[in-house]
Each structure stands twice: as structure tokens, then as C-alpha cells.
Scaffold this motif. Structure first.
Motif, PDB file in Angstrom:
ATOM      1  N   THR A  56      65.478  35.958  44.292  1.00 25.88           N
ATOM      2  CA  THR A  56      64.079  35.749  44.689  1.00 25.88           C
ATOM      3  C   THR A  56      63.181  35.574  43.470  1.00 25.88           C
ATOM      4  O   THR A  56      62.041  35.124  43.606  1.00 25.88           O
ATOM      5  N   ALA A  59      62.718  31.216  41.102  1.00 29.74           N
ATOM      6  CA  ALA A  59      61.684  30.181  41.109  1.00 29.74           C
ATOM      7  C   ALA A  59      60.603  30.491  40.076  1.00 29.74           C
ATOM      8  O   ALA A  59      60.174  29.607  39.316  1.00 29.74           O
ATOM      9  N   LYS A  91      70.610  30.922  53.113  1.00 24.76           N
ATOM     10  CA  LYS A  91      69.599  31.412  52.171  1.00 24.76           C
ATOM     11  C   LYS A  91      69.808  30.859  50.768  1.00 24.76           C
ATOM     12  O   LYS A  91      68.834  30.666  50.022  1.00 24.76           O
ATOM     13  N   ASP A  95      67.669  27.517  51.488  1.00 23.26           N
ATOM     14  CA  ASP A  95      66.367  28.103  51.166  1.00 23.26           C
ATOM     15  C   ASP A  95      66.111  28.188  49.666  1.00 23.26           C
ATOM     16  O   ASP A  95      65.016  27.841  49.192  1.00 23.26           O
ATOM     17  N   LEU A  96      67.097  28.650  48.900  1.00 23.45           N
ATOM     18  CA  LEU A  96      66.884  28.806  47.461  1.00 23.45           C
ATOM     19  C   LEU A  96      66.773  27.452  46.771  1.00 23.45           C
ATOM     20  O   LEU A  96      65.920  27.271  45.882  1.00 23.45           O
ATOM     21  N   GLU A  99      63.306  26.176  47.518  1.00 22.74           N
ATOM     22  CA  GLU A  99      62.313  26.916  46.739  1.00 22.74           C
ATOM     23  C   GLU A  99      62.307  26.460  45.280  1.00 22.74           C
ATOM     24  O   GLU A  99      61.240  26.280  44.672  1.00 22.74           O
ATOM     25  N   LYS A 102      60.745  22.932  44.913  1.00 23.57           N
ATOM     26  CA  LYS A 102      59.283  23.001  45.014  1.00 23.57           C
ATOM     27  C   LYS A 102      58.675  23.590  43.744  1.00 23.57           C
ATOM     28  O   LYS A 102      57.636  23.116  43.258  1.00 23.57           O
ATOM     29  N   ALA A 103      59.319  24.616  43.199  1.00 26.22           N
ATOM     30  CA  ALA A 103      58.817  25.241  41.972  1.00 26.22           C
ATOM     31  C   ALA A 103      58.888  24.264  40.807  1.00 26.22           C
ATOM     32  O   ALA A 103      57.943  24.173  39.998  1.00 26.22           O
ATOM     33  N   THR A 140      63.682  17.594  51.575  1.00 25.05           N
ATOM     34  CA  THR A 140      62.609  18.261  50.835  1.00 25.05           C
ATOM     35  C   THR A 140      62.401  17.597  49.486  1.00 25.05           C
ATOM     36  O   THR A 140      61.268  17.323  49.076  1.00 25.05           O
TER      37      THR A 140
END
Length: 235
Positions: A56, A59, A91, A95-96, A99, A102-103, A140
């Protein structure tokens, strides 16, 4: 080739080879990694490795790199068995990756390279959880409108892994047998060596930096992975 790059998934089969390839290229002056365990590579003054068990935080650690690498490679992925179920795999694989993409975009990364998978857009792909993960990440990345996005879709990956995949060595042996009896071209239709995929990723990013990518959103399928990463590769 940009002067600095970041590699996510640097302890995996393809990511390890991406890292080694970048470290061997003079035009790449520094390489950053973020991973749960230290990458296994020889000592290099170019390497800036961050080891962080808590994904977590990845990013924010990526965006904290200064100056932000112009090229970010993600070969991040796991298996359902290693993750402990499909939800945990989602995840990481979806998801990671989303993330991090996007970062990277928010921080100013110009080129994002993602190692996806062959068959992602196949006829039944919307019903397969693994394909849905890859589709979500690909979509994405496309929507983020990077200056350059590169998607690689290799077949079965052949090579030594730090963490063995269940049945992976058996399948790899099968494809090596195909190569032995039917030739390299037969193997190329279904499987590629991890190093070949990595070199294709690095070569594609170099072409993009030179302004020679065929499109802003460049999808590289198996035939072109072999072409860039083996047939036309120059050390």
C-alpha cells in the motif's frame, strides 16, 4: 532510452530480466525498484532499490522518486495459489498495477510499460478472472493518456523463477520439447523466454524515446515480442 527508469515486479521472471537489461545499458543512468524483497542482481551503482513489504506504500514511494523516472516498467503479477485466492490475486495483478499507473501518470512519467498476457482480448476473456484483471489494467493505462503507453502480451513465460509456479516447470519442459522437435518458430507461437520479453520491453521503450513508436498506445503481441527481443536485439 531515458536516463532513468523504474521497475515494478523486479523480482519476478520478466521484471528481473528488465532490471538486468537496464543496468547493462549505458544510456540508462539510474534504475529504481520497489519490491517486497531485494532484487537478485549483481552490485551496480545505477541501482536504487527500495524494499517494502507493505504494497500500500508503493504508489507514494514511486511518486517520491526525484526526479521521477520518465519510464516506468511494470511486470508485477502473482498467481492465485501464491496470493491465497482470487481476491488477493486481484489486489496485486489489478488493483496495485492500476494504482501504480495512476501514481506514475500523476507524477509526470512519460512512458509506462506493462507486461500483460496473450489472449487477454480473446473470445471468452470477459469470463476469465485472470484476463479481466489484465483488461482492467490495460484499459486504465490507455485512459490515463500517457505520452507513450506500451503493452506487451507474451505467451507462456519460460525461465527460472524465484518462486516456482505450480506445474510451471512441466509446461516449460513441454514447450522446450516443441522447440527441439518442431523448431524455434513453433515454440514462439505459444511461449517466450522471460529474457526475450524483457528485452522487447526495453527496446520498445527506446524506440518510443526516439519517436519511433508506431502509435501512442502500442500493443506488442507475441510475434513482435520475438522480433524486438531476440531477432533484432543488439546488446
Amino acid at each position: 532510452m531515458t536516463s532513468a527508469a523504474a521497475v515494478i515486479g523486479s523480482t519476478g521472471l520478466v521484471g528481473h530480466h528488465v532490471l538486468d537489461t537496464l543496468l547493462s545499458i549505458e544510456a540508462c543512468e539510474s534504475v529504481y525498484t520497489i519490491s517486497r524483497r531485494a532484487p537478485k542482481t549483481g552490485p551496480s551503482a545505477k541501482l536504487n532499490a527500495t524494499v517494502e513489504a507493505d504494497t500500500t506504500k508503493w504508489a507514494s514511494q514511486l511518486t517520491a522518486i526525484s526526479p521521477i523516472p520518465k519510464t516506468v516498467y511494470s511486470a508485477l503479477g502473482t498467481t492465485r495459489l501464491q496470493a491465497g485466492g482470487i481476491q488477493n490475486q486481484w489486489k496485486i495483478d489489478h488493483d496495485l498495477n492500476v494504482e501504480l499507473a495512476k501514481a506514475a501518470h500523476a507524477a509526470g512519467t512519460q512512458t509506462f510499460v506493462f507486461v500483460s498476457s496473450a489472449g487477454t482480448r480473446g473470445l471468452m476473456s470477459n469470463m476469465a478472472p485472470y484476463s479481466k484483471m489484465k483488461i482492467g489494467v490495460e484499459d486504465t493505462i490507455k485512459s490515463l493518456n500517457f505520452k507513450q503507453a506500451i503493452i506487451l502480451r507474451p505467451g507462456f513465460l519460460i525461465g527460472e523463477r524465484e518462486v516456482a509456479h505450480t506445474g510451471g516447470s512441466l509446461v516449460a519442459s513441454l514447450f522446450r520439447g516443441v522447440k527441439t522437435y518442431l523448431g524455434q518458430g513453433a515454440q514462439d507461437k505459444f511461449a517466450q523466454e522471460g529474457q526475450v520479453v524483457a528485452r522487447a520491453a526495453v527496446r520498445a521503450a527506446a524506440l518510443a524515446a526516439e519517436g519511433n513508436a508506431p502509435s501512442k498506445y502500442w500493443v506488442i503481441e507475441q510475434n513482435d515480442i520475438v522480433k524486438l527481443g531476440r531477432d533484432e536485439w543488439k546488446a
